[in-house]
Design a protein around this motif. Structure first.
Motif, PDB file in Angstrom:
ATOM      1  N   GLU A 167      -2.688  -6.133  -0.681  1.00 45.49           N
ATOM      2  CA  GLU A 167      -2.049  -6.099  -2.087  1.00 45.49           C
ATOM      3  C   GLU A 167      -3.183  -5.173  -2.927  1.00 45.49           C
ATOM      4  O   GLU A 167      -2.717  -4.541  -3.885  1.00 45.49           O
ATOM      5  N   THR A 168      -4.484  -5.635  -2.676  1.00 43.98           N
ATOM      6  CA  THR A 168      -5.358  -5.051  -3.924  1.00 43.98           C
ATOM      7  C   THR A 168      -5.220  -3.585  -3.809  1.00 43.98           C
ATOM      8  O   THR A 168      -5.674  -3.017  -4.732  1.00 43.98           O
ATOM      9  N   ILE A 170      -3.000  -1.694  -2.853  1.00 44.46           N
ATOM     10  CA  ILE A 170      -1.853  -1.106  -3.366  1.00 44.46           C
ATOM     11  C   ILE A 170      -1.794  -1.260  -4.755  1.00 44.46           C
ATOM     12  O   ILE A 170      -1.454  -0.047  -5.516  1.00 44.46           O
ATOM     13  N   GLY A 171      -2.306  -2.113  -5.427  1.00 45.79           N
ATOM     14  CA  GLY A 171      -2.485  -2.433  -7.010  1.00 45.79           C
ATOM     15  C   GLY A 171      -3.370  -1.612  -7.447  1.00 45.79           C
ATOM     16  O   GLY A 171      -3.213  -0.794  -8.302  1.00 45.79           O
ATOM     17  N   ALA A 172      -4.509  -0.916  -6.574  1.00 40.60           N
ATOM     18  CA  ALA A 172      -5.164   0.075  -7.007  1.00 40.60           C
ATOM     19  C   ALA A 172      -4.655   1.156  -7.241  1.00 40.60           C
ATOM     20  O   ALA A 172      -4.899   2.101  -8.085  1.00 40.60           O
ATOM     21  N   VAL A 174      -1.436   1.853  -7.429  1.00 42.27           N
ATOM     22  CA  VAL A 174      -0.611   2.004  -8.554  1.00 42.27           C
ATOM     23  C   VAL A 174      -1.119   2.024 -10.065  1.00 42.27           C
ATOM     24  O   VAL A 174      -0.844   2.964 -10.601  1.00 42.27           O
ATOM     25  N   LEU A 175      -2.112   1.375 -10.197  1.00 44.47           N
ATOM     26  CA  LEU A 175      -2.924   1.343 -11.365  1.00 44.47           C
ATOM     27  C   LEU A 175      -3.491   2.597 -11.604  1.00 44.47           C
ATOM     28  O   LEU A 175      -3.419   3.404 -12.835  1.00 44.47           O
ATOM     29  N   ARG A 188     -12.260   3.128  -8.355  1.00 45.75           N
ATOM     30  CA  ARG A 188     -11.660   1.940  -8.276  1.00 45.75           C
ATOM     31  C   ARG A 188     -12.182   1.246  -6.938  1.00 45.75           C
ATOM     32  O   ARG A 188     -12.541   0.043  -6.971  1.00 45.75           O
ATOM     33  N   ALA A 192     -14.194  -1.994  -6.032  1.00 45.92           N
ATOM     34  CA  ALA A 192     -13.680  -3.571  -5.354  1.00 45.92           C
ATOM     35  C   ALA A 192     -14.436  -3.606  -4.080  1.00 45.92           C
ATOM     36  O   ALA A 192     -14.226  -4.882  -3.652  1.00 45.92           O
TER      37      ALA A 192
END
Lengths: 204, 204, 204, 204
Positions: A167-168, A170-172, A174-175, A188, A192
DNA sequence: AATGAATGAGTTTTCATTCAT
DNA sequence: CATGAATGAAAACTCATTCAT
């Protein structure tokens, strides 16, 4: 050899054209949605006739599918090369994220694949989604190995750890895709990294 | 019946129509991309004429903008109500994630807003993106407060913690949206909760 | 009545437009093959926008299907009116051929239907063919009745007589359509009449 | 090997290729309209390159013309062989119908010619139509001869008798082509034979 | 306010034909 | 002779938007 050489030359030409079109498709689809992107944009970008695009791909969906395939191939390549590396499992997992982030930020075709997954005609959805599931399985495997080699010390269940890592990541993606076209994705992921280390291998 | 009453009744009717169209837009945009969604789909879904849709919203972009506004309003509502709750800052942050996850999984209009952000005409992009930045600022604020009230014990910089939390949340949204139309988002967030607690408040 | 009248007026307009397009389709399809005929030809012939053609019919196949339906309706009308006539069965059968020949030579839409049957996309084939089978059944019925009322005296089996009559009629249609756009079909049928009488009611 | 032998071998090869393409064209055109049939379909059916098709035929119309020529040649062959037969003129006429029916039902190239006539570009129309007229003249000639040798006893004018026979034959072709791809054409003609005999040679 | 018919400016797609090898 | 890649012109079809009622 005349005959054979000729055939090979022709094939070469076709393959080169197809590749040029595929790269152009990557550039175009990485800049805009599937529906916004016009095939004319792609053929223009490649400097090749629209008819030729159809000759090589048949229709718009197939162009997208080809981009998706190429993306998955390139990502799988990074995955393989990193996973077979020396080092702790945790290190390899985090290096994998780095490697993929690097690839994404540098390769328009891969970026295109990522965008495409979000705006795909139904028939292609599975093709795109499957890869995400596989990706999480890889993370889980590395985490399990990390539990064995001692590089992962968290007492949480491996699947849940893998899920959060996924999730992290994928979130990175997307953002960073949203904010700056994936330019800052590697940074990013770099930022992280210590957080993920803390999560998987708490100092205790 | 007098003039005034009549006017009021007409206005009432107009507002109701507008609302019905907006909800229909939510349902449609939550199922497909901006470009794939046809205004006819929306007016059909609402059982209201296409002409009426134009009367109330002017054009397609404005429909999307209205959906986006409604989404942000509903999310802000949750945000406010949770933030003003009693309890530790860390608890409130995690409750906020829960609350928003719950909202998303239950409200097609909110889902629509989320999808739309990824496939918006350029003029509307900022409107969508801004909200993401604000959202991360809220997380950061709560983390800072958590450092003060002792509920957050991580020694990592607050902005980076907020960033990872944000990424995880966004990643969970994207994956659940992709896999099952956000049905399992609350469960995902539930599973992630202990991981995020470990991150922000390591036992040590 | 305001509301209702309004609706009726709108519908009227739509119906009129649809009819105009249908007649135009008849003219165009009677002049050329399905594939040669362009929808633009039809909309131009009707003086109505191409978009409107799509609004009313959806796609090219549906235009053809509508023409086919209209043709069959018109032919059925003749069939009914002639069959219910006074007179011997043999007379009515031959009058029926006359009547249909007259209709065909005068009505472009009916001509179009005939042409279309020969060059139809597979999905529409049955729709076109079925009518031919029904048509032959009618002939057979009339012949059977003629055997009863004495107007048919041939000792050959009714189905075979009907088959030959049908073949002759179809052949006349095809040849006149080919040679002069069905202008001389009535004359052809006129010439064939004594031959068919000789066949069905030999002097003995 | 000498120059001459090589050239001859090449020619042989060219002729064989041309023939294969022509047969393929027959198969394709017998299954679909001129416009529906793509040259790619033909070259694929033959397993020969599209470029080669163009080398041998120049363009699409010429392919159709070649099919038409081959059809007429084959039909003329049957016509000649039957007409020169011993027996009454009436018998020869009816045998001719049988023979052509047999040919049609067995030979895709001939079927193709028949279909093609109905859906031909204008320049080729005459070429197709002319044959029909000639065909009817043959029937008329045989009927006249039948009047002389006594095998035809009808008192109707020969041209009109020929016309009806022709119409019946064409109608049978069209109906059998429509219903089952000409498989049952010979049976149809068989069934029609006694009817035609009754017509041309009534018992009196 | 509301309706639904009408329009036109795209877009995707098809295919006969040409061309380089 | 043969191949298959390449092209362009045309056609089918879509849909946001406008308009008359």
């Amino acid at each position: 050899m005349n005959r054979v050489g000729e055939v090979r030359r022709k094939q070469q030409r076709g393959i080169r054209t197809r590749m040029a079109l595929l790269e152009a498709a990557g550039r175009v689809f990485s800049r805009m949605e599937y529906d916004k992107a016009k095939l004319k944009d792609i053929s223009d970008d490649a400097g090749i006739s629209l008819g030729s695009l159809y000759f090589h791909f048949g229709n718009k969906d197939d162009v997208a599918a080809a981009v998706l395939d190429a993306q998955q191939e390139r990502m799988t390549e990074v995955l393989s090369s990193v996973v077979e590396t020396e080092g702790s499992s945790l290190g390899r997992l985090l290096d994998l994220l780095d490697g993929v982030a690097e690839l994404i930020s540098a390769d328009a075709l891969v970026q295109a694949g990522i965008r495409l997954v979000g705006s795909l005609p139904d028939e292609l959805k599975d093709r795109g989604y499957g890869f995400y599931e596989e990706w999480q399985r890889v993370a889980e495997t590395l985490i399990r190995e990390g539990l064995e080699d001692g590089s992962v010390t968290s007492t949480a269940p491996a699947p849940e750890l893998a899920e959060v890592v996924h999730e992290t990541f994928i979130g990175a993606q997307v953002l960073s895709g949203m904010m700056d076209g994936w330019q800052t994705l590697p940074a990013r992921i770099e930022r992280a990294r210590p957080r993920l280390e803390a999560l998987l291998a708490p100092e205790a």
